[in-house]
Design a protein around this motif. Sequence first.
Motif, PDB file in Angstrom:
ATOM      1  N   ALA A  41      54.619  -9.071 -34.197  1.00  0.00           N
ATOM      2  CA  ALA A  41      55.276  -8.131 -33.277  1.00  0.00           C
ATOM      3  C   ALA A  41      56.555  -8.730 -32.697  1.00  0.00           C
ATOM      4  N   LEU A  42      56.524 -10.011 -32.314  1.00  0.00           N
ATOM      5  CA  LEU A  42      57.719 -10.663 -31.776  1.00  0.00           C
ATOM      6  C   LEU A  42      58.801 -10.813 -32.841  1.00  0.00           C
ATOM      7  N   ILE A  43      58.393 -11.202 -34.032  1.00  0.00           N
ATOM      8  CA  ILE A  43      59.357 -11.364 -35.130  1.00  0.00           C
ATOM      9  C   ILE A  43      60.019 -10.028 -35.458  1.00  0.00           C
ATOM     10  N   LEU A  44      59.210  -8.979 -35.591  1.00  0.00           N
ATOM     11  CA  LEU A  44      59.751  -7.670 -35.964  1.00  0.00           C
ATOM     12  C   LEU A  44      60.582  -7.052 -34.848  1.00  0.00           C
ATOM     13  N   ALA A  45      60.230  -7.321 -33.602  1.00  0.00           N
ATOM     14  CA  ALA A  45      61.044  -6.814 -32.480  1.00  0.00           C
ATOM     15  C   ALA A  45      62.426  -7.450 -32.477  1.00  0.00           C
ATOM     16  N   ALA A  46      62.501  -8.709 -32.909  1.00  0.00           N
ATOM     17  CA  ALA A  46      63.783  -9.405 -32.971  1.00  0.00           C
ATOM     18  C   ALA A  46      64.610  -8.998 -34.188  1.00  0.00           C
ATOM     19  N   CYS A  47      63.974  -8.334 -35.152  1.00  0.00           N
ATOM     20  CA  CYS A  47      64.634  -7.940 -36.409  1.00  0.00           C
ATOM     21  C   CYS A  47      64.425  -6.445 -36.656  1.00  0.00           C
ATOM     22  N   PRO A  48      64.938  -5.589 -35.783  1.00  0.00           N
ATOM     23  CA  PRO A  48      64.635  -4.157 -35.894  1.00  0.00           C
ATOM     24  C   PRO A  48      65.194  -3.477 -37.143  1.00  0.00           C
ATOM     25  N   ASP A  49      66.156  -4.082 -37.801  1.00  0.00           N
ATOM     26  CA  ASP A  49      66.752  -3.473 -38.982  1.00  0.00           C
ATOM     27  C   ASP A  49      66.055  -3.858 -40.284  1.00  0.00           C
ATOM     28  N   MET A  50      65.003  -4.676 -40.202  1.00  0.00           N
ATOM     29  CA  MET A  50      64.282  -5.070 -41.423  1.00  0.00           C
ATOM     30  C   MET A  50      63.483  -3.895 -41.965  1.00  0.00           C
ATOM     31  N   ASP A  51      63.593  -3.682 -43.250  1.00  0.00           N
ATOM     32  CA  ASP A  51      62.759  -2.715 -43.957  1.00  0.00           C
ATOM     33  C   ASP A  51      61.611  -3.464 -44.618  1.00  0.00           C
ATOM     34  N   ILE A  52      60.569  -2.749 -44.991  1.00  0.00           N
ATOM     35  CA  ILE A  52      59.459  -3.371 -45.704  1.00  0.00           C
ATOM     36  C   ILE A  52      60.009  -4.018 -46.972  1.00  0.00           C
ATOM     37  N   GLY A  53      59.669  -5.276 -47.178  1.00  0.00           N
ATOM     38  CA  GLY A  53      60.170  -6.045 -48.315  1.00  0.00           C
ATOM     39  C   GLY A  53      61.364  -6.924 -47.987  1.00  0.00           C
ATOM     40  N   ASP A  54      62.042  -6.664 -46.866  1.00  0.00           N
ATOM     41  CA  ASP A  54      63.170  -7.506 -46.460  1.00  0.00           C
ATOM     42  C   ASP A  54      62.661  -8.854 -45.966  1.00  0.00           C
ATOM     43  N   SER A  55      63.513  -9.879 -46.072  1.00  0.00           N
ATOM     44  CA  SER A  55      63.109 -11.206 -45.615  1.00  0.00           C
ATOM     45  C   SER A  55      64.300 -11.956 -45.043  1.00  0.00           C
ATOM     46  N   PHE A  56      63.991 -13.032 -44.338  1.00  0.00           N
ATOM     47  CA  PHE A  56      64.991 -13.986 -43.886  1.00  0.00           C
ATOM     48  C   PHE A  56      64.377 -15.374 -44.012  1.00  0.00           C
ATOM     49  N   SER A  57      65.210 -16.395 -44.022  1.00  0.00           N
ATOM     50  CA  SER A  57      64.728 -17.758 -44.232  1.00  0.00           C
ATOM     51  C   SER A  57      65.331 -18.709 -43.211  1.00  0.00           C
ATOM     52  N   PHE A  58      64.646 -19.804 -43.005  1.00  0.00           N
ATOM     53  CA  PHE A  58      65.153 -20.890 -42.184  1.00  0.00           C
ATOM     54  C   PHE A  58      64.471 -22.184 -42.625  1.00  0.00           C
ATOM     55  N   ILE A  59      64.948 -23.309 -42.123  1.00  0.00           N
ATOM     56  CA  ILE A  59      64.446 -24.626 -42.514  1.00  0.00           C
ATOM     57  C   ILE A  59      63.760 -25.284 -41.325  1.00  0.00           C
ATOM     58  N   VAL A  60      62.657 -25.962 -41.602  1.00  0.00           N
ATOM     59  CA  VAL A  60      61.995 -26.815 -40.615  1.00  0.00           C
ATOM     60  C   VAL A  60      62.049 -28.233 -41.163  1.00  0.00           C
ATOM     61  N   SER A  61      62.605 -29.151 -40.373  1.00  0.00           N
ATOM     62  CA  SER A  61      62.780 -30.538 -40.789  1.00  0.00           C
ATOM     63  C   SER A  61      62.067 -31.464 -39.810  1.00  0.00           C
ATOM     64  N   ILE A  62      61.462 -32.527 -40.350  1.00  0.00           N
ATOM     65  CA  ILE A  62      60.768 -33.508 -39.518  1.00  0.00           C
ATOM     66  C   ILE A  62      61.353 -34.881 -39.790  1.00  0.00           C
ATOM     67  N   GLN A  63      61.815 -35.526 -38.742  1.00  0.00           N
ATOM     68  CA  GLN A  63      62.328 -36.891 -38.857  1.00  0.00           C
ATOM     69  C   GLN A  63      61.183 -37.895 -38.885  1.00  0.00           C
ATOM     70  N   ASP A  64      60.116 -37.591 -38.162  1.00  0.00           N
ATOM     71  CA  ASP A  64      59.047 -38.547 -37.917  1.00  0.00           C
ATOM     72  C   ASP A  64      58.061 -38.663 -39.075  1.00  0.00           C
ATOM     73  N   ALA A  65      57.230 -39.683 -39.010  1.00  0.00           N
ATOM     74  CA  ALA A  65      56.244 -39.960 -40.053  1.00  0.00           C
ATOM     75  C   ALA A  65      54.933 -39.214 -39.804  1.00  0.00           C
ATOM     76  N   PHE A  66      55.036 -37.982 -39.312  1.00  0.00           N
ATOM     77  CA  PHE A  66      53.858 -37.159 -39.029  1.00  0.00           C
ATOM     78  C   PHE A  66      54.125 -35.734 -39.487  1.00  0.00           C
ATOM     79  N   ALA A  67      53.098 -35.084 -40.019  1.00  0.00           N
ATOM     80  CA  ALA A  67      53.245 -33.731 -40.572  1.00  0.00           C
ATOM     81  C   ALA A  67      53.000 -32.659 -39.514  1.00  0.00           C
ATOM     82  N   ILE A  68      53.500 -31.480 -39.803  1.00  0.00           N
ATOM     83  CA  ILE A  68      53.187 -30.272 -39.037  1.00  0.00           C
ATOM     84  C   ILE A  68      52.208 -29.459 -39.863  1.00  0.00           C
ATOM     85  N   THR A  69      51.147 -28.991 -39.235  1.00  0.00           N
ATOM     86  CA  THR A  69      50.222 -28.054 -39.868  1.00  0.00           C
ATOM     87  C   THR A  69      50.519 -26.677 -39.294  1.00  0.00           C
ATOM     88  N   TRP A  70      50.696 -25.702 -40.171  1.00  0.00           N
ATOM     89  CA  TRP A  70      51.036 -24.348 -39.737  1.00  0.00           C
ATOM     90  C   TRP A  70      49.789 -23.542 -39.407  1.00  0.00           C
TER      91      TRP A  70
END
Length: 110
Positions: free
Chosen positions: A44-73
């Motif tokens: 809901a938060l993502i779609l509210a910020a992107c009101p012009d997205m149609d079904i099937g539309d997408s956007f991308s971004f990068i997540v980078s980690i400097q440290d020697a520890f992983a992120i679990t999603w």
Amino acid sequence: VANVDITSKTTNVDHTLTVAEMAGGMVYYSALSAGRTVTTPTAALILAACPDMDIGDSFSFIVSIQDAFAITWAADAGVTLVGRATTPASSWSFITVTKLTATTVQWHVS
């Protein structure tokens, strides 16, 4: 051509990523002292910020980690995780968010 505005994360706790943090195109972690869980924003938060997205539309971004520890999603409401379950330590992931329905998105980690 697009400019990337890096959001630097220097917190050392599990947290929920915000739409504002994603908006610049790159989130950079540099203070992890252990593996952490990062929860996606709700669909809901993502779609509210992107009101012009149609079904099937997408956007991308990068997540980078400097440290020697992983992120679990972890997925919040209305978000389906696909791809890798983690962003590896001292590495990066390319995240693609795709609108699946009027109320759901896919969060693809590659």
